[in-house]
Each structure stands twice: as C-alpha cells, then as structure tokens.
Scaffold this motif. Sequence first.
Motif, PDB file in Angstrom:
ATOM      1  N   LEU A 184       0.828  -1.212   0.000  1.00  0.00           N
ATOM      2  CA  LEU A 184       0.000   0.000   0.000  1.00  0.00           C
ATOM      3  C   LEU A 184       0.858   1.255   0.000  1.00  0.00           C
ATOM      4  N   LEU A 185       1.890   1.255   0.830  1.00  0.00           N
ATOM      5  CA  LEU A 185       2.727   2.434   1.014  1.00  0.00           C
ATOM      6  C   LEU A 185       4.034   1.998   1.653  1.00  0.00           C
ATOM      7  N   ALA A 186       5.119   2.645   1.250  1.00  0.00           N
ATOM      8  CA  ALA A 186       6.433   2.354   1.823  1.00  0.00           C
ATOM      9  C   ALA A 186       7.126   3.664   2.148  1.00  0.00           C
ATOM     10  N   SER A 187       7.975   3.632   3.156  1.00  0.00           N
ATOM     11  CA  SER A 187       8.693   4.843   3.554  1.00  0.00           C
ATOM     12  C   SER A 187       9.854   5.156   2.631  1.00  0.00           C
ATOM     13  N   GLY A 188      10.241   4.182   1.811  1.00  0.00           N
ATOM     14  CA  GLY A 188      11.318   4.351   0.836  1.00  0.00           C
ATOM     15  C   GLY A 188      11.159   3.322  -0.256  1.00  0.00           C
ATOM     16  N   PRO A 189      12.066   3.282  -1.214  1.00  0.00           N
ATOM     17  CA  PRO A 189      11.951   2.312  -2.302  1.00  0.00           C
ATOM     18  C   PRO A 189      11.999   0.874  -1.787  1.00  0.00           C
ATOM     19  N   VAL A 190      11.110   0.023  -2.297  1.00  0.00           N
ATOM     20  CA  VAL A 190      11.134  -1.401  -1.982  1.00  0.00           C
ATOM     21  C   VAL A 190      11.064  -2.184  -3.289  1.00  0.00           C
ATOM     22  N   THR A 191      11.592  -3.400  -3.270  1.00  0.00           N
ATOM     23  CA  THR A 191      11.470  -4.288  -4.413  1.00  0.00           C
ATOM     24  C   THR A 191      10.231  -5.161  -4.216  1.00  0.00           C
ATOM     25  N   SER A 192       9.982  -6.020  -5.155  1.00  0.00           N
ATOM     26  CA  SER A 192       8.818  -6.903  -5.047  1.00  0.00           C
ATOM     27  C   SER A 192       8.996  -7.977  -3.984  1.00  0.00           C
ATOM     28  N   SER A 193      10.236  -8.169  -3.532  1.00  0.00           N
ATOM     29  CA  SER A 193      10.483  -9.265  -2.599  1.00  0.00           C
ATOM     30  C   SER A 193      11.205  -8.860  -1.322  1.00  0.00           C
ATOM     31  N   ASP A 194      11.900  -7.722  -1.322  1.00  0.00           N
ATOM     32  CA  ASP A 194      12.747  -7.365  -0.180  1.00  0.00           C
ATOM     33  C   ASP A 194      12.351  -6.025   0.431  1.00  0.00           C
ATOM     34  N   LEU A 195      12.504  -5.952   1.757  1.00  0.00           N
ATOM     35  CA  LEU A 195      12.346  -4.712   2.504  1.00  0.00           C
ATOM     36  C   LEU A 195      13.740  -4.196   2.845  1.00  0.00           C
ATOM     37  N   PRO A 196      14.143  -3.045   2.297  1.00  0.00           N
ATOM     38  CA  PRO A 196      15.503  -2.543   2.532  1.00  0.00           C
ATOM     39  C   PRO A 196      15.733  -2.136   3.978  1.00  0.00           C
ATOM     40  N   PRO A 197      16.989  -1.914   4.356  1.00  0.00           N
ATOM     41  CA  PRO A 197      17.292  -1.425   5.704  1.00  0.00           C
ATOM     42  C   PRO A 197      16.625  -0.073   5.979  1.00  0.00           C
ATOM     43  N   GLU A 198      16.279   0.145   7.231  1.00  0.00           N
ATOM     44  CA  GLU A 198      15.746   1.411   7.719  1.00  0.00           C
ATOM     45  C   GLU A 198      14.528   1.853   6.914  1.00  0.00           C
ATOM     46  N   THR A 199      13.638   0.906   6.680  1.00  0.00           N
ATOM     47  CA  THR A 199      12.448   1.149   5.869  1.00  0.00           C
ATOM     48  C   THR A 199      11.259   0.442   6.511  1.00  0.00           C
ATOM     49  N   ALA A 200      10.079   1.046   6.347  1.00  0.00           N
ATOM     50  CA  ALA A 200       8.831   0.422   6.776  1.00  0.00           C
ATOM     51  C   ALA A 200       7.882   0.359   5.587  1.00  0.00           C
ATOM     52  N   VAL A 201       6.934  -0.577   5.676  1.00  0.00           N
ATOM     53  CA  VAL A 201       6.005  -0.776   4.576  1.00  0.00           C
ATOM     54  C   VAL A 201       4.642  -1.170   5.126  1.00  0.00           C
ATOM     55  N   TRP A 202       3.580  -0.766   4.413  1.00  0.00           N
ATOM     56  CA  TRP A 202       2.225  -1.232   4.676  1.00  0.00           C
ATOM     57  C   TRP A 202       1.797  -2.173   3.555  1.00  0.00           C
ATOM     58  N   LEU A 203       1.201  -3.303   3.945  1.00  0.00           N
ATOM     59  CA  LEU A 203       0.723  -4.275   2.966  1.00  0.00           C
ATOM     60  C   LEU A 203      -0.687  -4.718   3.328  1.00  0.00           C
ATOM     61  N   VAL A 204      -1.418  -5.182   2.322  1.00  0.00           N
ATOM     62  CA  VAL A 204      -2.722  -5.806   2.561  1.00  0.00           C
ATOM     63  C   VAL A 204      -2.769  -7.126   1.804  1.00  0.00           C
TER      64      VAL A 204
END
Length: 529
Positions: A509-529
């Motif tokens: 839904l939303l990420a605090s920074g760039p994310v790939t389709s499979s990985d969450l980078p360091p120092e990053t948060a993400v919302w998913l549904v």
Amino acid sequence: METAHDEPSGAAAAPPWWRDAVFYQVYVRSFADSDGDGVGDLEGIRSRLGYLELLGVDALWLTPFFTSPMADHGYDVADPRDVDPLFGDLAAFDRLVAEAHEHGIRVTIDLVPNHTSDQHPWFAAALRGGPERARYHFRPGRGAGGELPPNNWTSVFGGPAWTRSPDGEWYLHLFAPQQPDLNWDDSDVRADLVRTLRFWLDRGVDGFRVDVAHGMAKAPGLPDLDPAVVPVLTGAHAHPVEDPRFDNDEVHDIHRMIRQVVDRYADTVTVGEIWVQTDERFARYVRPDELHLGFNFKLALTAFDADSVRRAIDNSLAAVAATGAPPTWTLSNHDVERHVTRYGGGETGTRRARAMALVQLALPGVVFLYNGEELGLPNVDLPDWALQDPIHEHTGGRERGRDGCRVPMPWEGGGPTFGFSTGDRSWLPMPSDWASFTVESQLEDPGSVLSLYRHALEVRKTVEAFDGEELEWYGAPPGCFAFRRKGGGLICALNTSDAPVPLPPGEVLLASGPVTSSDLPPETAVWLV
C-alpha cells in the motif's frame, strides 16, 4: 450553555471521534505569525487551516495562549480565561474555533492546573498575606530563623523547589520560581478550575490536554525526598523513582472532578500529560471516570531499534488493556528532541523518521503529531544568545533546554523567516538553509516527507484494513518486526537492520522508501494488505 455539543436526540451511538483521531499539536508561538512581531498567534493559525485540512488531521491541540508574563512561554498563566495580547484576543479565538470546525477539525487546548504565574492576582494577594495564601503551598523554613527551605524538594527546572517570600515564608514551585504550585486541597482552587473548564467549553472547544496531569496532588505533609535520589530528579521529565512531588493518589479525585464537568458537553475529550513509574500507575489515570486519554511517551523515548520499538508498543497496549481507553502514540512534541535528530540526523535520521511515521500511523488508537514533524524538521542547535527556555537559565546553562525543537515552521520562500512571519524576524532564529524544508517546496514533491504524511493519513482514514484495535505479531528476522491489524488485515513491517529482509506476503500500500517486489531494505517500513 452546557448543551452546546449535545447530539441530536435519537442519534445512533457511535465510537467517540477521538478514539482513532490524529491530533496535530500547534506550538502557538512557532506556527504562524500574522502581525509581524516574530511570535506566532491565533490569526496565524487560522490562516493555515486550509493546510491542516489538506494534511488530513482530525484535531488541533493548542499550547497555552492565555494571559501570561511568558516566563515559561505561556505555561505560567496569569488569567486562564483570557487570551494574551501577544496571541490575539477572545474574538480571534472564537473565529479560529468556528473556522476550524468548518474545515472539519476539532480544537483542544492546554489546561495548566498545577500552578499559576506569580503575576496571577491570587499570588499577588498571597504575598500580601491575604487569604489567597491558602491556595498555594506556603511554609515556614527550617533551621535558625527559617533560612532553609521547608524540605529538600528540587525543581524540575533545576535548583530548589522553594523560594522565600518577603515575609520570610517559602512557597513551593516544582517548575520555575515564577510558577507557584497551587494547593488542590483548597476548595477555591477547585471551583475556579470548574469555571475555567466551562468558560472554554461554552466557547466551543472540543477538549483539553491537561499539563502535568500527574503533579497536582503532593504527598501529605510534603515529606523529604530520599537524598540518594535527589541528584537524578532534575530534568524536564525525570521521575524514575517513587517521588512525593508527583503521582500521589489524591490526584485522581481532581481528574474525576474534571471529567464530571467535561462529560456534560458531548463529544469532548481530556488528554493527560502523564509521567509515572509503571504501566499500572499510568492505567489509573485513564480509568472510565478519569481522563479519556493518556499522553504516551514510550515511542518518543525509544531508539530506532526493532526490538525496542516492539517492547514500547507491547507495553503501551498492555498499559491500557484493562481500562477501555485507546492507546496513544507520539514521536515528538514541544518538550522532546525532534526524532529526526534522535535517530541520527541528516539523511539517516530522515530515512528512519519516515519509517517510524508509518509504524506510528499503522498502530491502533490515537496519534499525536507535532507541528513540523510532517516536514522532517530536525532539532536546531541554537547559539547560547538565542536560548530562552527557563531550563537553560535555572540549570546555569548545564542543560540546553527545549528551544531546539520549538524553532518556527518554515512555510515558503527564503529566510530569515520562510513565510512564518510577515516581519523579518522570528522569536527563535531559523536556520538559513531551511528552504528545502518549507511546505511550499515539499507540497508537490511526491518523494517529500510531507507527501508521505499526506498519503499515509489519507490511507489511514479511507482503507478498511486499518479497522480493529488488536495487533498480531509475525515472526521476523533479527532487527525487524511485522504486525497485523486483526480487525482489518493491514500488515506493517519495519526493518531496522543493515541488510534487506524478505517482505511479508501481500500487496504494498505504502512504503517509507523504495522497496522491491520481494525485499524490505534497511531502515524502511512498509504497509501491505
């Protein structure tokens, strides 16, 4: 009249508006200055209501704007039922409330019941020996001729908590000497607070944030502090041990009295500033007949570390679990160093602050934002000549005080005031390199901190995945966590480690920074549904 907020008869019961609201704290001196004197004011706030509606907040919390000599920038109140000319007048306040409501924004204001200004008429009369002296804590001194304070209590702002009056007695002040503490055993003190509550509620306010909500009642007899702990008690929010100055049982009678008044006005809320030792003590303040909400500092005192943040979340949820009150979440306010700086400053601090914004806004309950955090403002290291916080003065310069988190909002253009003032100065100097932080520069930039907050607040309000008040934790690699909102299904994941980790399953839904389709980078948060 006391029915100003009443619901229409027959209206269906609904959860209170504040139960999952986003409050926006306006430090009035630092938000917007309409008259060019370098100090923010009520008309300045009114002129920016469109911005606040665009941002997507539900309510304002205004810091004190009452009549005051400004020894503690308004937290020393000389008349709690009038507006200081520095900020405007009652007509300006009424316009602000009316227009805020037109924008769909509630208005809550600070209540400062622990103390008054030394310029309050009561205290002036008390110094003359009048019956008003019973409304404060005056005591004879100890030692030969009463030359020593009545006990060994220290002021939160540094030094002794007692000042000698001209007639030789001493008066208590847990903060600055210009802020004498009220005696809440006195019936006149209680009656006057009721008048103050009704005065502002009748003008349309939607509630109160209660300053030093844990401090009004002092231990009977004012016993000495344990000498072994006195050295660790100085500091704006240092209550690490049992402390007869604060959190005494009698304070709950005062909060029940406040609640009885406020409950006569529908849709109103009380929020307490509560610094106590344990979660059990915190929970007592938000029992069903006391405060609606307790201001929770756990995230604001937690490092950018997944395990620490998770413990803060779990402890916060546990603290209110049995009370029926929702949890509250804050990362910064006017008393706490801005979290961009706490998290390391610069690009690192900003990246971490973006991630924690998504964590905070994903949590169930009530969110408090502090003006400027949606711009990614850092703390400012001000020169000594500019410092105005009484903490700096009363600690002899040992403590820098809180001015660094109170520097005014940058709105547009360039220095020296970046649109904060119609004049060419601000009450605290603004850094010359703040052009990239202005609202103007961030508003149309999809990658800005402001755009992240706007998008996140819109999603929080409109996506059903945010339903539900319970969390479920997922297993996660070291340095990470993920939780799900059980009622709606939102997943929030945070990576505080220095390596990418696999994303939980779901649509981003939303990420605090760039994310790939499979990985969450360091120092990053993400919302998913």
